[in-house]
Every structure is written in structure tokens, then in C-alpha cells.
Design a protein around this motif. Structure first.
Motif, short mmCIF file in Angstrom:
data_model
loop_
_atom_site.label_atom_id
_atom_site.label_comp_id
_atom_site.label_asym_id
_atom_site.label_seq_id
_atom_site.Cartn_x
_atom_site.Cartn_y
_atom_site.Cartn_z
N LYS A 29 36.62 -33.87 -22.01
CA LYS A 29 35.93 -34.82 -22.74
C LYS A 29 37.02 -35.92 -23.07
O LYS A 29 38.09 -35.89 -22.97
CB LYS A 29 35.72 -34.28 -24.24
N LYS B 48 39.38 -40.14 -11.58
CA LYS B 48 39.88 -40.24 -13.10
C LYS B 48 40.57 -38.87 -13.62
O LYS B 48 41.26 -39.21 -14.60
CB LYS B 48 38.46 -40.04 -13.85
N ASN C 105 37.53 -47.21 -4.52
CA ASN C 105 38.15 -48.33 -4.49
C ASN C 105 39.22 -48.62 -3.33
O ASN C 105 39.88 -48.16 -3.14
CB ASN C 105 38.99 -48.50 -5.91
N ILE D 278 40.97 -29.89 -7.42
CA ILE D 278 41.34 -29.61 -8.67
C ILE D 278 40.40 -30.74 -9.96
O ILE D 278 40.95 -30.55 -10.90
CB ILE D 278 42.99 -29.52 -8.84
N ILE E 183 33.73 -34.71 -8.43
CA ILE E 183 34.28 -34.16 -7.25
C ILE E 183 33.96 -32.61 -7.14
O ILE E 183 33.29 -32.16 -6.05
CB ILE E 183 35.91 -34.21 -7.26
N1 LIG Z 1 38.77 -28.13 -16.86
C1 LIG Z 1 39.35 -28.19 -15.63
O1 LIG Z 1 39.82 -27.57 -14.88
C2 LIG Z 1 39.27 -29.60 -15.19
C3 LIG Z 1 39.89 -30.16 -13.94
C4 LIG Z 1 40.03 -31.42 -13.64
C5 LIG Z 1 39.62 -32.46 -14.41
N2 LIG Z 1 39.16 -31.97 -15.45
C6 LIG Z 1 38.32 -32.92 -16.61
O2 LIG Z 1 37.23 -33.46 -15.95
C7 LIG Z 1 36.98 -34.88 -16.36
C8 LIG Z 1 37.06 -36.02 -15.34
O3 LIG Z 1 35.93 -35.84 -14.31
P1 LIG Z 1 35.05 -36.77 -13.98
O4 LIG Z 1 33.84 -36.32 -13.42
O5 LIG Z 1 34.97 -38.00 -15.09
O6 LIG Z 1 35.85 -37.72 -12.98
P2 LIG Z 1 36.93 -37.18 -11.34
O7 LIG Z 1 35.53 -36.24 -10.74
O8 LIG Z 1 38.04 -36.68 -11.71
O9 LIG Z 1 36.75 -38.85 -10.69
C9 LIG Z 1 35.53 -39.45 -10.47
C10 LIG Z 1 35.90 -40.72 -9.65
O10 LIG Z 1 36.16 -39.78 -8.36
C11 LIG Z 1 35.90 -41.13 -7.42
N3 LIG Z 1 34.68 -40.33 -6.50
C12 LIG Z 1 33.78 -39.46 -7.12
N4 LIG Z 1 32.90 -39.12 -6.20
C13 LIG Z 1 33.19 -40.12 -4.97
C14 LIG Z 1 32.65 -40.33 -3.92
N5 LIG Z 1 31.39 -39.39 -3.25
N6 LIG Z 1 33.33 -41.03 -2.67
C15 LIG Z 1 34.43 -41.88 -3.19
N7 LIG Z 1 35.08 -41.91 -4.54
C16 LIG Z 1 34.35 -40.67 -5.44
C17 LIG Z 1 35.41 -42.27 -8.29
O11 LIG Z 1 36.48 -43.06 -8.34
P3 LIG Z 1 36.82 -44.65 -8.40
O12 LIG Z 1 35.96 -44.79 -9.87
O13 LIG Z 1 38.00 -45.03 -8.36
O14 LIG Z 1 35.63 -45.20 -7.37
C18 LIG Z 1 34.99 -41.52 -9.72
O15 LIG Z 1 34.83 -42.59 -10.60
C19 LIG Z 1 38.00 -35.14 -17.35
O16 LIG Z 1 37.71 -35.05 -18.57
C20 LIG Z 1 39.22 -34.13 -16.96
O17 LIG Z 1 40.22 -33.74 -17.97
C21 LIG Z 1 38.86 -30.61 -15.90
#
Ligand SMILES: NC(=O)c1ccc[n+]([C@@H]2O[C@H](COP(=O)([O-])OP(=O)(O)OC[C@H]3O[C@@H](n4cnc5c(N)ncnc54)[C@H](OP(=O)(O)O)[C@@H]3O)[C@@H](O)[C@H]2O)c1
Length: 169
Positions: free
Chosen positions: A20, A49, A69, A104, A109
Motif C-alpha cells: 500500500k 516502483k 522510461n 521480486i 510485474i
Molecule cells: N509483498 C511483496 O512481496 C512485494 C514485493 C514487491 C513489491 N511489493 C509492493 O508492490 C507495490 C508496487 O507494485 P506496483 O504494481 O505499484 O509497481 P511495480 O510493479 O513495482 O512497478 C510498476 C512499474 O514498472 C514498469 N512497468 C510495468 N510494466 C511494464 C511493462 N510491461 N513494460 C515496461 N515497464 C513496465 C513501469 O515503470 P515506469 O512507470 O517507470 O515506466 C511501472 O510504473 C508496492 O506497494 C510494493 O511495496 C510487495
């Protein structure tokens, strides 16, 4: 050359929540240690992110960040534009010590990577959380649990949790 294994490492809550406000939902030192043990010495692949929320490259691992980016540059990190590019980069340069790459997070992703994944290192945190990032529902028919380890809450880890390893059938 051995084909490279693609694995997800994730910690989910009882309601599939993972984060979150770009942060994790819990502080579980045992899970951080588990994550370090699994991934050290191997490439880790993450969304931009998730990288921002960690804030630095993790040591003793090849750090690969996925972003749209084209101008992003981060010292100590390899930047790619897709999951497929990240995996093929690792496959092309795999060393004798690593034939497994770890995805991860985060939610965006995981959603795209699940179909490419051979193994999931899954931590289930046995509590529900309000969240804005979730792990996709796993289809039970597609996965076999090859390892499972339940831990009660203790003085350092405030919630009970289970470490599992799932292999694609
Ligand atoms: N509990 C767990 O095990 C765990 C593990 C990891 C993360 N998390 C949590 O997950 C959350 C983050 O997840 P999220 O979904 O918001 O972000 P994310 O998956 O970490 O990152 C999303 C970013 O990845 C890039 N992206 C995604 N798909 C793409 C594609 N097809 N091609 C190119 N770039 C791509 C983009 O970056 P750009 O915007 O730079 O283009 C997008 O904004 C956080 O709350 C974190 O704490 C939890």
C-alpha cells in the motif's frame, strides 16, 4: 547450457495483498532474511516502483529494473523495457553460479510475469490488510507445493506466516 529458471518471490496476506502506498504492509524480519537467503548471488528483476520503494540496489545481486522510461539511469542497476528483455539478458549472461532469476515485484510485474514463471517462493502472512497492490489469484491446478513451513508469531515477527515453494505442474 542449462535453461534458466524463472522464479517469483512474493509475500502475500490472507487477502492476496502485497503493498500500500508503495510500501510493504508488514515488518517481518524473518521474511526479509528468507528473501535475502533465496536471492543472494542471483539476478533480481523488479518494476520501477518496487525499486523506488527499496531505494537502492540490493547488494550481492544483479539488480534489473523494468521501466517504460527510456531515459532512466540508476547507478548499479541495469535498466530494461520489458520482463522478456530482463530474462533474456540473464539467460545470455548466466554464470556457473546462477541459473535462476528472481522476479521480486510489484503487482504490475507479477501480473505479467506469472505466465513465464517456473517456481514461486511464496510467503503467506496470516492476516488480512487494506491494500492497493495485490498478487494475482493462483490457479491451484497449475502448481504443486514442494515445500511448506509454518511459523507462529514471535517477539520479532508479530504475525504468523508460512513459507512455501510452488513448482509449475
Ligand atoms: N509483498 C511483496 O512481496 C512485494 C514485493 C514487491 C513489491 N511489493 C509492493 O508492490 C507495490 C508496487 O507494485 P506496483 O504494481 O505499484 O509497481 P511495480 O510493479 O513495482 O512497478 C510498476 C512499474 O514498472 C514498469 N512497468 C510495468 N510494466 C511494464 C511493462 N510491461 N513494460 C515496461 N515497464 C513496465 C513501469 O515503470 P515506469 O512507470 O517507470 O515506466 C511501472 O510504473 C508496492 O506497494 C510494493 O511495496 C510487495
Amino acid at each position: 547450457m542449462t535453461p534458466i529458471k524463472t522464479s517469483i518471490v512474493v509475500a502475500i496476506s490472507a487477502n492476496n495483498a502485497i503493498g500500500k502506498d508503495n510500501q510493504l504492509l508488514w515488518h517481518l524480519p524473518a521474511d526479509l532474511k528468507h528473501f535475502k537467503e533465496i536471492t543472494t548471488g542471483h539476478p533480481i528483476i523488479m518494476g520501477r516502483k518496487t525499486y523506488d520503494s527499496i531505494g537502492r540496489p540490493l547488494p550481492n545481486r544483479r539488480n534489473i529494473v523494468i521501466t517504460r522510461n527510456k531515459d532512466l539511469v540508476i547507478a548499479g542497476v541495469e535498466i530494461v523495457s520489458s520482463i522478456a528483455e530482463a530474462i533474456s539478458l540473464c539467460a545470455a549472461q548466466q554464470g556457473a553460479t546462477s541459473n535462476e532469476v528472481f522476479i521480486i515485484g510489484g503487482a504490475e510485474i507479477y501480473k505479467h510475469a506469472l505466465a513465464l514463471t517456473d517456481r514461486i517462493y511464496l510467503t503467506v502472512v496470516h492476516q488480512e490488510y487494506e491494500a492497493d497492490a495485490f498478487f494475482p489469484e493462483l490457479c491451484e491446478d497449475e502448481w504443486t507445493t514442494i515445500h511448506q513451513e509454518y511459523h507462529e508469531a514471535d517477539e520479532k515477527n508479530s504475525v504468523a506466516y508460512t513459507f512455501s515453494t510452488l513448482e509449475r505442474k
